[in-house]
Structure formats: structure tokens, C-alpha cells
Design an enzyme around this catalytic site. Structure first.
Site, mmCIF file in Angstrom:
data_model
loop_
_atom_site.group_PDB
_atom_site.id
_atom_site.type_symbol
_atom_site.label_atom_id
_atom_site.label_comp_id
_atom_site.label_asym_id
_atom_site.label_seq_id
_atom_site.Cartn_x
_atom_site.Cartn_y
_atom_site.Cartn_z
ATOM 1 N N GLY A 173 30.904 -9.705 1.685
ATOM 2 C CA GLY A 173 32.311 -9.052 1.269
ATOM 3 C C GLY A 173 32.672 -7.859 1.765
ATOM 4 O O GLY A 173 33.668 -7.067 1.348
ATOM 5 N N MET B 235 33.434 -6.980 4.980
ATOM 6 C CA MET B 235 34.478 -6.859 5.914
ATOM 7 C C MET B 235 35.547 -8.076 5.280
ATOM 8 O O MET B 235 35.418 -8.704 4.184
ATOM 9 C CB MET B 235 34.129 -7.285 7.224
ATOM 10 C CG MET B 235 33.171 -6.154 8.008
ATOM 11 S SD MET B 235 32.448 -6.680 9.377
ATOM 12 C CE MET B 235 31.230 -7.865 8.833
ATOM 13 N N ARG C 100 37.430 -15.278 9.800
ATOM 14 C CA ARG C 100 36.391 -14.800 8.921
ATOM 15 C C ARG C 100 35.457 -13.768 9.915
ATOM 16 O O ARG C 100 35.247 -14.008 11.031
ATOM 17 C CB ARG C 100 35.578 -15.689 8.362
ATOM 18 C CG ARG C 100 36.188 -16.406 7.140
ATOM 19 C CD ARG C 100 35.251 -17.400 6.704
ATOM 20 N NE ARG C 100 35.961 -18.734 6.236
ATOM 21 C CZ ARG C 100 36.090 -19.058 5.041
ATOM 22 N NH1 ARG C 100 35.551 -18.114 3.970
ATOM 23 N NH2 ARG C 100 36.625 -19.977 4.321
ATOM 24 N N ARG D 227 23.300 -19.561 5.190
ATOM 25 C CA ARG D 227 22.546 -18.288 5.775
ATOM 26 C C ARG D 227 21.510 -18.393 4.958
ATOM 27 O O ARG D 227 21.179 -18.938 3.729
ATOM 28 C CB ARG D 227 23.483 -17.248 5.678
ATOM 29 C CG ARG D 227 23.859 -16.789 4.256
ATOM 30 C CD ARG D 227 24.840 -15.702 3.989
ATOM 31 N NE ARG D 227 25.521 -15.820 2.887
ATOM 32 C CZ ARG D 227 26.294 -14.797 2.355
ATOM 33 N NH1 ARG D 227 26.981 -14.162 3.293
ATOM 34 N NH2 ARG D 227 26.796 -14.887 1.215
ATOM 35 N N TYR E 113 -8.096 3.443 7.249
ATOM 36 C CA TYR E 113 -7.683 3.204 6.167
ATOM 37 C C TYR E 113 -6.505 4.146 5.867
ATOM 38 O O TYR E 113 -6.214 5.041 6.722
ATOM 39 C CB TYR E 113 -8.803 3.544 5.075
ATOM 40 C CG TYR E 113 -9.082 4.831 4.820
ATOM 41 C CD1 TYR E 113 -8.231 5.961 4.033
ATOM 42 C CD2 TYR E 113 -10.152 5.722 5.531
ATOM 43 C CE1 TYR E 113 -8.540 7.262 4.086
ATOM 44 C CE2 TYR E 113 -10.435 6.734 5.413
ATOM 45 C CZ TYR E 113 -9.911 7.771 4.797
ATOM 46 O OH TYR E 113 -10.221 8.979 4.479
ATOM 47 N N GLU F 237 -4.373 18.393 9.360
ATOM 48 C CA GLU F 237 -3.083 18.740 8.774
ATOM 49 C C GLU F 237 -2.362 19.927 9.429
ATOM 50 O O GLU F 237 -1.203 20.322 8.639
ATOM 51 C CB GLU F 237 -3.230 18.780 7.023
ATOM 52 C CG GLU F 237 -4.148 19.692 6.771
ATOM 53 C CD GLU F 237 -4.021 19.708 5.189
ATOM 54 O OE1 GLU F 237 -3.240 19.042 4.587
ATOM 55 O OE2 GLU F 237 -5.257 20.342 4.628
ATOM 56 N N CYS G 38 -4.064 10.687 4.342
ATOM 57 C CA CYS G 38 -3.997 10.782 2.724
ATOM 58 C C CYS G 38 -2.725 11.603 2.359
ATOM 59 O O CYS G 38 -2.613 11.716 1.088
ATOM 60 C CB CYS G 38 -5.178 11.283 2.114
ATOM 61 S SG CYS G 38 -5.201 12.844 2.771
ATOM 62 N N ARG H 294 -11.823 16.659 -1.792
ATOM 63 C CA ARG H 294 -11.598 17.630 -1.166
ATOM 64 C C ARG H 294 -11.837 18.970 -1.723
ATOM 65 O O ARG H 294 -11.411 19.069 -3.121
ATOM 66 C CB ARG H 294 -9.890 17.609 -0.766
ATOM 67 C CG ARG H 294 -9.637 18.745 -0.006
ATOM 68 C CD ARG H 294 -8.021 18.723 0.350
ATOM 69 N NE ARG H 294 -7.230 18.798 -0.901
ATOM 70 C CZ ARG H 294 -5.847 18.843 -0.873
ATOM 71 N NH1 ARG H 294 -5.338 18.249 0.154
ATOM 72 N NH2 ARG H 294 -5.182 19.209 -2.026
ATOM 73 N N LYS I 211 27.116 -16.004 10.664
ATOM 74 C CA LYS I 211 28.029 -17.109 10.210
ATOM 75 C C LYS I 211 28.111 -18.177 11.187
ATOM 76 O O LYS I 211 28.146 -19.194 11.306
ATOM 77 C CB LYS I 211 29.234 -16.673 9.658
ATOM 78 C CG LYS I 211 29.841 -17.670 8.898
ATOM 79 C CD LYS I 211 31.420 -17.102 8.827
ATOM 80 C CE LYS I 211 31.608 -16.222 7.444
ATOM 81 N NZ LYS I 211 31.767 -17.231 6.408
ATOM 82 N N ASP J 213 1.305 18.381 4.842
ATOM 83 C CA ASP J 213 1.274 19.528 5.611
ATOM 84 C C ASP J 213 1.514 19.271 7.012
ATOM 85 O O ASP J 213 2.200 20.267 7.663
ATOM 86 C CB ASP J 213 -0.016 20.189 5.644
ATOM 87 C CG ASP J 213 -0.068 20.940 4.072
ATOM 88 O OD1 ASP J 213 0.730 21.808 3.952
ATOM 89 O OD2 ASP J 213 -0.979 20.794 3.429
HETATM 90 C C1 PEP Z 1 -1.377 16.676 3.122
HETATM 91 O O1 PEP Z 1 -0.930 17.634 3.142
HETATM 92 O O2 PEP Z 1 -0.865 15.591 3.429
HETATM 93 C C2 PEP Z 1 -2.020 16.268 1.765
HETATM 94 C C3 PEP Z 1 -2.572 15.183 1.467
HETATM 95 O O3 PEP Z 1 -2.530 17.436 1.195
HETATM 96 P P1 PEP Z 1 -1.577 18.176 0.056
HETATM 97 O O4 PEP Z 1 -0.514 17.270 -0.020
HETATM 98 O O5 PEP Z 1 -2.478 18.222 -1.087
HETATM 99 O O6 PEP Z 1 -1.364 19.557 0.701
HETATM 100 MG MG MG Z 2 -2.281 19.341 2.740
#
Ligand code: PEP
Ligand code: MG
Length: 938
Positions: free
Chosen positions: A106, A108, A97, A347, A880, A774, A860, A647, A27, A798
């Protein structure tokens, strides 16, 4: 030189500027900026956020050196205003203020009209000739000061405000309903009654000395940094406590001086839809709190043209000046005092996800901002709101035709919500904890309701406008909100609400449409959003879907800037199709075990597990082979040449077997084997720590025929797809590898099978064999493992479990206190723990690349859909990220933002995830459709 703590601003002078937010608060910095560019800002000064820290270190007292600076700046303010605080002839009144770095609407405290006492009030009456206005201001001041500084306020959720109680009594005595019916004499009497109430409960007089009032108010505003609401809000929006608040002391201007005065709040564009129209509300003859508190329902800003043409034209001009200057949609507060316009605040305007996206796109089109800035203004998780359900139209129409439409309010927060009515925030939280969907129904909301609002599906209020507390906060949270339903009578004590003679009670179902403002009795099912209707259901033509088209534009920009590829975790053709529609560029994880639960597969799977001999196992696997092949072929076709990481089987085998006696008996019967055999095999598979037991690659090592069958199914499907003229790119991934020899063992089976299938089928295709990283040993020996792996995919679910030694299935029970105690700032299963898990990932990346420079790297685990974790993956240089289909758009945007925030070559660039304030609250912002899968998927 002593540190400067107080910064002055006034006509043509501004010691601060908009770049000083950390020091002057949002402010203060923007008031200085507006004064600096010549906008009409009442003079004042800002006491810096550093003083907040000093205040707490000084046992909640303002340090003497700062007091001196304040006194000096007060003199400058008095000079600029041409009047003095406490002057019995021509008194100056000021507002006090808060103003932190990040907006905390709102949360404070504020004190207005400071400087009034019986003498200055009399002087003002003489000067203005408007006794009603003066005593109205005076009673508001005593009320605010009594509450904020002296602490006379309700303690319990059902308590009535002590000042409100006095006011109500007065109105009853006078036989009137509305405050406006009170005369100057009534208001003067209220001042006396308020003061008496203060004396009675506090044991001391209300302070008449304006300087005493000033010190009290400045201290109270600093103290409000640590009130419960502010603390809760900071937690919700990740605002560090150490930031502190600044305090702004500013000349009062009055919107309640008569018919030629007024006050309002506005956005330079529509904060709900993003339309480039002036959007706001005002009230003539009122003070700012009347507009935001929702005690009177304000008028739309366009109406001001009729009430005060000159001020409206000036506001329109300022609207454009501000947008060009700040290159942002701004939220402003203004007051008109006897036909003269003043800007009280500006703001960056809070907006819905729809509006954020539209405004970003429009501003790029208007060449106000660059494409990159456009992207930086949309938080990835905001996209979730575009994926939100809307009401099933047929059901809604039937409800309306059937007379269930109760009323219509303001469409303050778009979307559809259905739930059970609760009347206070505490109940909203408690019911939501029991997994009840609730609609928080209030006469009006206040900052105390923030937790309940966050827990509710939607918010319904009887009073207040589009910029009332309920509306602002709901939009910020991404909650559905219908506000200002004038014909709703809420009875907190009886826990009922009545609309046009129809009574509903706590627990009854209600549906609110935050896009149309309709309030409907009962439950109504919801349907997917416009984006989903275009992309997934394909029931809507993009030409008829403007929201979708804007979304698509943002996605296209994101794709231009991101370097990370986005894949998806999918194990069915339909999921894969959805993910591709959302922009997935491949499958990062196909969990084959999910397929075994499909139609006709669990039987042979159980046979395989129960088999005593290799022959029996192979016979069962032979039944599974064609079924798996069919699944893979379906996925390959849908993915049309995009890489697909499959997998091999991962979970402990007992997860596939029935555990109840009746189910075991049924299985024994279908298999034609004794029940005891099933029972004994199930119990022989029992493990104390199944997640650390016979699972992952260990299964394939003990039962190589399972890996061989799965590899055959994958490669036969690949051959079949290729023969149809569809390109394929299978990547076979071995889970839970900790030792290179484990991978070598499994990779050999996979490669031998691939060669055999290619020979048999007379077709060749490319494929890769890689592994998940993992478990910690996998990361620590990644250089060795890379010799046998063509790719690594981080299984951070994991990896988090094993690095932290924290069971992913059980952590939920004690993780919340851990987060509350800030042991982990974020749930490590949601956001990568960079210091621990992240360090192992970095090591694995470095080691893996040392052995195999071109190794493909991805993630993943569920973190692959989390914006902060995506940024970390970008910083690690992964190829990725892979996430659930509905998070793919979020990941695309997060990846682009990560790339923009960390340009190549810029060392230690500021991570996007460390931005101070998130656009949405931590919890509850994700719609069911877009919510991430639970970490444990089995
Ligand atoms: C993981 O462990 O991150 C994974 C993708 O495998 P899962 O969740 O199937 O164990
Ligand atoms: Mg796993």
C-alpha cells in the site's frame, strides 16, 4: 543488443521468472512465475525497476526507447486478451500497479480500470448489459486517476477526500447510506461530477485518450516510489532507495460483475497463528480495493465453498501447488470474473512471530524445507514477540465481569496492549515521544498511518478485515491489533469514540487483546508470555504450552548449527538462573560494582571510599568481603560449573557516593563523621571526564587492596562451592586495560590471592585471568597484552565510545540526526561499527592469537545481543557472545543463522545482516521484558 526493459507474461508464456525480483519486482517476477507454471494469470507485462532509475534521470519522463517497448508489449497483451485499449466496440481495460523488490504494501500507487472514457464505457455497457458495473468501474477509475496521477487528494490530516465529499453529497441527495444503493445513473452522474471537480482544481480536462491515460499512470506509479509514505516505509525496513519499483500493466478482470464475481486475498496458511489452514477473505461483487481498504467487512474464505464451490476447489488446489512450488507460505490475491478464477498476485506471506516459528517448524516436519531453511526463515528479533506479556487474566476477567468489555473485533495482531486512546497518527507519534503508551484508534488505517502505528502500543479499527491494511501492517510490525470492530463509532473531529452508547474520549485508557479480539475499557496489567511462564516462572507445564514447545524446537535446531557459545551478562543469582533457563552457557560479564548497591553493601562501600588511610580502607573492605563472597557463591551454584567471568570494580568511585547535601548529611551521621568530611571527599573525587578518569584497572592499581579483596571473595566462594561438590570455573577479568603493565600489575594480585586461598582452603580449582579489550590502545597492543591474558572479552560499549570519541552517556542527544543523515547507518552503540570498531576488534583477535594461539575470545558489550553484531563476532571467530538474559534466545538463533550464512571455507559469504528487509521495524519491536539494557548501566 539494446537492453530489454519490458517483460511479457500470459497464458503459457512468461519472459521472466521468480528469480528476477531485483529486476521485475516481487509482483512482476511472481506473476511471470505463476504464468510459467500454468496458473490462470491475466496477461500483462512488467516494466523493469531499471526504468525507475532511468525515469528519474530523465526528469521524470519515460525514455522513448522504453515507450517503444511498452507499445510493442501492449500489442502482445491486446492479442492475448483478444481486445484493444480504447476500442469503441470491445475495449481492453488494464491495471497499472507498482511492484518493488521487497513488498511495500500500500505504500505506492495503483490505477485500475484504465482505458475507460465515455465511449469505451458505453461499449462495455452494450457488451455486458451491466450499466451499473460499468459506471461503478468508471467512477472508481476517475477517482483513482484523479488522486494518483492528477494529485487531487486531501492535504491535511483532518481534510476530507474531495471525491469522498462528492460521493457523500450524492448519497445525501439520494437519501441513501450505502454505495450499493447508487444506481447506474447516479454513478454516471458521479463520473461527471468527479471530472468537473478535476477540471476546477487542476485547470484541465480529465484525459479521455487511453494512451494518454497509460503514460500518465505509468509515470505516476514510478513517481510514487518517492512519495512520503514509501520513503518512511523504506527507512523503517532498510530498503535502499536505489532499488526502485517496477510497473505492472495487466488486463483487468472484474470481481464486481455481479453475484457470480468476487475478489479476495488469502494466505496459504494462517498468518496469525501459523496453522496449516487456508486463511483469507473475500467479497462477492467487489473489487480488490474493497477487501484491503476495509471499506466493507469481508467474509472468511471457507464461506466461498457456499458461494462458488468450483472456484473454492480450484483455489484449494492452487494453494497446494503454490506451497509445493515456492516452498513457502504465500499470500495471494484472486478475482473471480463470472465464475472464472484468476490469480492476480502471489508473494511470500507476512506473518506474526508465532506464525513464522510454527510455519518453519511445520514445513520442516512436512519435509517441504530443511531444518537450515527453517532457521533462516525466523528473524532473531521475532523471538522477542514470544516473550511478550499477556494480560493478567484475573484482572481481565474482573474487567469483563465488571462490564468493561466494550466490544469484540477481529484478532488481527496477537498480544496484549494497554494505552491511551489517540485518533490520528500524528498524535500517536507525538504522545509516544512523551513516553505515553497509546492505542491508535481509527475508522480504518491507510499507509499514511504507518509512523503512528509504529509509535503505538496497539491499533484498533472500526472497519476492515484480517487482511485490511491495519491488520497486515500491524502483524508485520509485531503490533497488537484488533480490527473491524463494527460497533465502534469514531468521531475524528470531536476526538471521541462511541461503543454501544458508551463514549470514550482522547486520552482515556483502553486495553485491547489482539489474541481474542476483545476491547476493554481502562487499564489492565500484563503478565509474562507462555515461554516465560514455562522457563522463568515455572508456572506452566510445557505439555500445556504448544507455543513454548515450538519455540524449544527452534532453539534446539539453532544449537545444532551455531558455533558461537552464548553467555549472559548477569550479576545476581536470579538473573543467572533466568539466563540459564533461556540457554546461557556461562556468564560473560558479572559487573561486581552492581553488587555494591545491594542490601547492606553500599554502607561499607562508602566507608571504603571515604577512608583516609590504608587501615581504614582495609577495615571497610573486610566488611565487604563476606558479602561479595556470598554473592559469588550464589552465582557459582546456579551456574553449576559453567564458566563465570567476573570483572573487578570498574566505575569511577564518585558514582557510589551521595551528591545531595541531605544524603551526605545522613551518610555522615551513620558513619559518625563530620558532614564536611563527606562533602569534601565527594568533591575531591569530582572528575571532568569520569569515563576517562580514575576507573577500571586504574582503581585497582591505585588501591590494590580493592582488587585483592575482590579476588579473595571470588576464590573463597569458588573453594566453598567446590567443597560442596559443585564444579566451578571462575574467570577474573580486569577492565579498561590499555597497557600490558596494567594487566600484569592486577593479574599478579589475582594470581597471588588465588594461590593463597587454595592453600588456605586445601582445595584446588582452575581459574583464568584475562582482560577486557575496550579502549583502542588495548586493541592496538593486543599482542603484548595477550602475554598476560588468558582471555579477551571485547567491551564494545567503551570501545565504541573511545574509538568514535562519542560519549556513550550523551550521544543519545545528537545521534538521531546523525542516523537521519545516514552518517552512521545504525546506532553504533547498538550495532557494531564494523569499519571502525570492527577493525580494531579484528586486529586484536589477530594479534592476540599470534601471541597466544588458544586465547579465549568473547564479547560482553551490549552488541553481544544484536544479531548483526553477533554475525560479525562469528566472522571474527570469537568463542562466545554475552548478552542480557532475555536476549539469550535471540543470540542463539542469530549465532546459528550466522553460521549457516557463512559456512566454513566460504569466503566473503553474504552476511545475514545485509538481507534487504528486516522482519520487524527498527524501533519499538522489543518488548520491555526483552529489551536490551541501556548501554550505560550505572
Ligand atoms: C563495555 O564497555 O562494553 C562493557 C561491557 O563494560 P561496561 O558497559 O560495564 O563499561
Ligand atoms: Mg566498559
Amino acid at each position: 543488443m539494446a537492453t530489454k526493459h519490458v517483460y511479457f507474461f500470459g497464458p503459457g508464456v512468461a519472459e521472466g521468472h521468480k528469480g528476477m525480483k531485483n529486476f521485475l519486482g516481487g509482483k512482476g517476477a511472481n506473476l511471470a512465475e505463476m504464468a510459467g507454471i500454468g496458473l490462470p494469470v491475466p496477461p500483462g507485462f512488467t516494466v523493469s525497476t531499471e526504468v525507475c532509475d532511468l525515469f528519474y534521470k530523465n526528469r521524470k519522463r519515460i525514455p522513448e526507447a522504453v515507450k517503444k517497448e511498452i507499445v510493442k508489449n501492449l500489442a502482445r497483451l491486446e492479442k492475448a486478451a483478444g481486445k484493444k485499449l480504447g476500442d469503441p466496440a470491445d475495449p481492453l481495460l488494464v491495471s497499472i500497479r507498482s511492484g518493488a523488490r521487497a513488498s511495500m504494501p500500500g505504500m505506492m500507487d495503483t490505477v485500475l480500470n484504465l482505458g475507460l472514457n465515455d465511449r469505451t464505457a458505453a461499449a462495455l455497457v452494450a457488451k455486458t448489459g451491466n450499466a451499473r458495473f460499468v459506471y461503478d468501474s468508471y467512477r472508481r477509475f476517475v477517482q483513482m486517476y484523479g488522486d494518483v496521477v492528477l494529485g487531487l487528494r486531501p492535504v491535511d490530516k483532518d481534510d476530507i477526500d474531495p471525491f469522498e465529499a462528492i460521493m457523500e453529497r450524492k448519497k445525501r441527495e439520494r437519501g441513501i447510506h450505502d454505495d450499493t444503493g447508487l444506481t447506474a445513473e447516479d454513478l454516471k452522474d458521479l463520473v461527471a461530477r468527479y471530472k468537473a471537480a478535476i477540471k476546477e482544481s487542476m485547470g484541465h480536462e480529465f484525459p479521455d485518450d487511453p494512451m494518454k491515460q497509460l503514460w500518465g499512470a505509468v509515470g505516476a506509479v514510478f513517481s510514487s516510489w518517492m512519495n512520503d509514505r514509501a520513503i518512511a516505509y523504506r527507512k523503517l525496513y532498510d530498503i535502499p532507495e536505489s532499488w526502485g519499483t517496477a510497473v505492472n500493466v495487466q488486463m483487468m478482470v472484474f470481481g464486481n460483475m455481479g453475484a457470480d464475481s468476487g475478489t479476495g486475498v488469502a494466505f496459504t496458511r494462517d498468518a496469525a497463528t501459523g496453522e496449516n489452514v487456508f486463511y483469507g477473505e473475500y467479497l462477492m461483487n467487489a473489487q480488490g480495493e474493497d477487501v484491503v481498504a476495509g471499506t466493507r467487512t469481508p467474509l472468511p474464505i471457507a464461506n466461498l465453498k457456499k458461494d462458488d464451490r468450483r472456484s473454492y476447489a480450484e483455489l484449494e488446489r492452487i494453494r497446494h501447488v503454490l506451497e509445493r512450488h515456492f516452498r513457502e507460505m504465500m499470500d495471494i490475491e484472486f478475482t473471480i470474473e463470472r465464475g472464472r478464477l484468476y490469480m492476480l498476485q502471489c508473494r511470500t506471506g507476512k506473518r506474526t512471530a508465532f506464525a513464522a516459528i510454527k510455519i518453519a517448524v511445520d514445513m520442516v516436519d512436512e519435509k517441504l524445507i530443511s531444518e537450515k531453511e527453517g532457521l533462516s526463515r525466523i528473524e532473531p528479533d521475532q523471538l522477542n514477540q514470544l516473550l511478550r506479556p499477556v494480560f493478567d487474566l484475573t484482572e481481565k476477567e474482573a474487567a469483563v465481569k465488571g462490564g468493561r468489555l466494550l466490544t469484540k473485533g477481529l484478532n488481527a495482531g496477537p498480544g496484549a496492549a494497554t494505552g491511551r486512546i489517540v485518533f490520528n497518527s500524528v498524535d500517536a507519534e507525538a504522545w509516544a515521544k512523551r513516553h505515553e503508551k497509546v492505542i491508535l484508534t481509527r475508522i480504518e488505517t491507510s499507509p499514511e498511518d504507518i509512523k503512528g502505528m509504529s509509535a503505538a502500543e496497539g491499533i484498533l479499527t472500526a472497519r476492515g478485515g484480517m487482511t485490511s491494511h491495519a491488520a497486515l501492517v500491524a502483524r508485520q510490525m509485531g503490533k497488537v491489533c484488533v480490527a473491524g470492530c463494527g460497533d465502534l463509532a469514531v468521531d475524528y473531529a470531536r476526538r471521541t469514540m462511541t461503543v454501544r452508547g458508551k463514549a470514550l474520549k482522547e486520552g482515556d485508557w483502553i486495553s485491547i487483546d489482539g489474541t481474542s479480539g476483545q476491547v476493554i475499557e481502562g487499564k489492565i496489567s500484563t503478565r509474562p508470555s507462555e515461554v516465560l511462564q514455562v522457563l522463568i516462572d515455572r508456572t506452566l507445564d510445557p505439555a500445556k504450552a504448544p507455543v513454548y514447545r515450538t519455540f524449544a524446537k527452534i532453539m534446539a535446531w539453532a544449537d545444532k548449527h551455531r558455533t558461537l557459545k552464548i553467555r549472559t551478562n548477569a550479576d545476581q543469582p536470579d538473573q543467572s538462573l533466568n539466563a540459564v533457563a533461556f540457554g546461557a552457557e556461562g556468564i560473560g560479564l558479572c559487573r561486581t560494582e552492581h553488587m555494591f548497591f545491594g542490601e547492606g553493601k553500599i554502607g561499607p562501600m562508602r566507608e571504603m571510599i571515604l577512608a583516609d588511610t590504608l587501615e581504614a580502607r582495609e577495615a571497610a573492605l573486610a566488611k565487604l568481603l563476606p558479602l561479595q563472597r556470598l554473592d559469588f557463591a550464589g552465582i557459582f551454584e546456579v551456574m553449576d560449573g559453567r564458566p563465570v567471568t567476573i570483572r573487578t570494580i570498574d566505575p569511577p568511585l564518585h558514582e557510589f557516593l551521595p551528591h545531595e547535601e541531605k544524603d551526605q548529611r545522613a551518610l555522615a551521621e551513620t558513619m559518625g563523621i563530620p558532614y564536611e568530611k563527606v562533602r569534601d571527599r565527594v568533591s575531591s573525587l569530582h572528575e571532568f571526564n569520569p569515563m576517562l578518569g580514575l576507573r577500571g584497572c586504574r582503581l585497582g592499581i591505585i588501591y590494590p587492596e580493592i582488587t585483592a579483596m575482590q579476588a579473595r571473595a571470588i576464590f573463597e566462594a569458588a573453594a566453598q562451592t567446590k567443597k560442596k561438590g559443585i564444579p566451578v570455573e571462575p574467570e577474573v577479568m580486569i577492565p579498561l586495560v590499555g597497557h600490558v603493565k596494567e594487566l600484569e600489575d592486577q593479574a599478579r594480585i589475582v594470581r597471588e590471592t588465588a594461590e593463597a586461598v587454595m592453600r588456605e582452603q586445601g582445595v584446588r580449582f582452575k581459574y583464568l585471568v584475562g582482560t577486557m579489550i575496550e579502549i583502542p590502545r588495548g586493541a592496538l597492543t593486543a599482542d603484548e597484552i595477550a602475554s598476560a591474558a588468558e582471555f579477551f572479552s571485547f567491551g564494545t560499549n567503551d570501545l565504541t565510545q573511545t574509538t568514535l570519541g562519542l560519549s556513550r552517556d550523551d550521544a543519545g542527544r545528537f545521534l538521531i540526526p546523525y542516523l537521519q543523515k545516514d552518517i552512521y547507518a545504525k546506532d553504533p552503540f547498538e550495532v557494531i561499527d564494523r569499519a571502525g570498531v570492527g577493525q580494531l576488534m579484528r586486529m586484536a583477535v589477530d594479534k592476540g592469537r599470534r601471541t597466544r594461539p588458544g586465547i579465549k575470545l568473547g564479547i560482553c558489550g551490549e552488541h553481544g545481543g544484536d544479531p548483526s553484531s553477533i554475525e560479525f563476532c562469528h566472522l571474527l571467530g570469537l568463542n562466545y557472545v554475552s548478552c542480557s538474559p532475555f536476549r539469550v534466545p535471540i543470540a542463539r538463533l542469530a549465532a546459528a543463522r550466522a553460521a549457516l550464512a557463512n559456512p566454513p571455507g566460504a569466503k566473503a559469504a553474504k552476511p545475514a545482516s545485509r538481507r534487504p528487509v528486516k522482519a520487524g521495524p527498527k524501533a519499538k519491536a522489543k518488548p520491555a521484558a526483552a529489551a536490551k539494557k541501556p548501554v550505560r548501566k550505572r
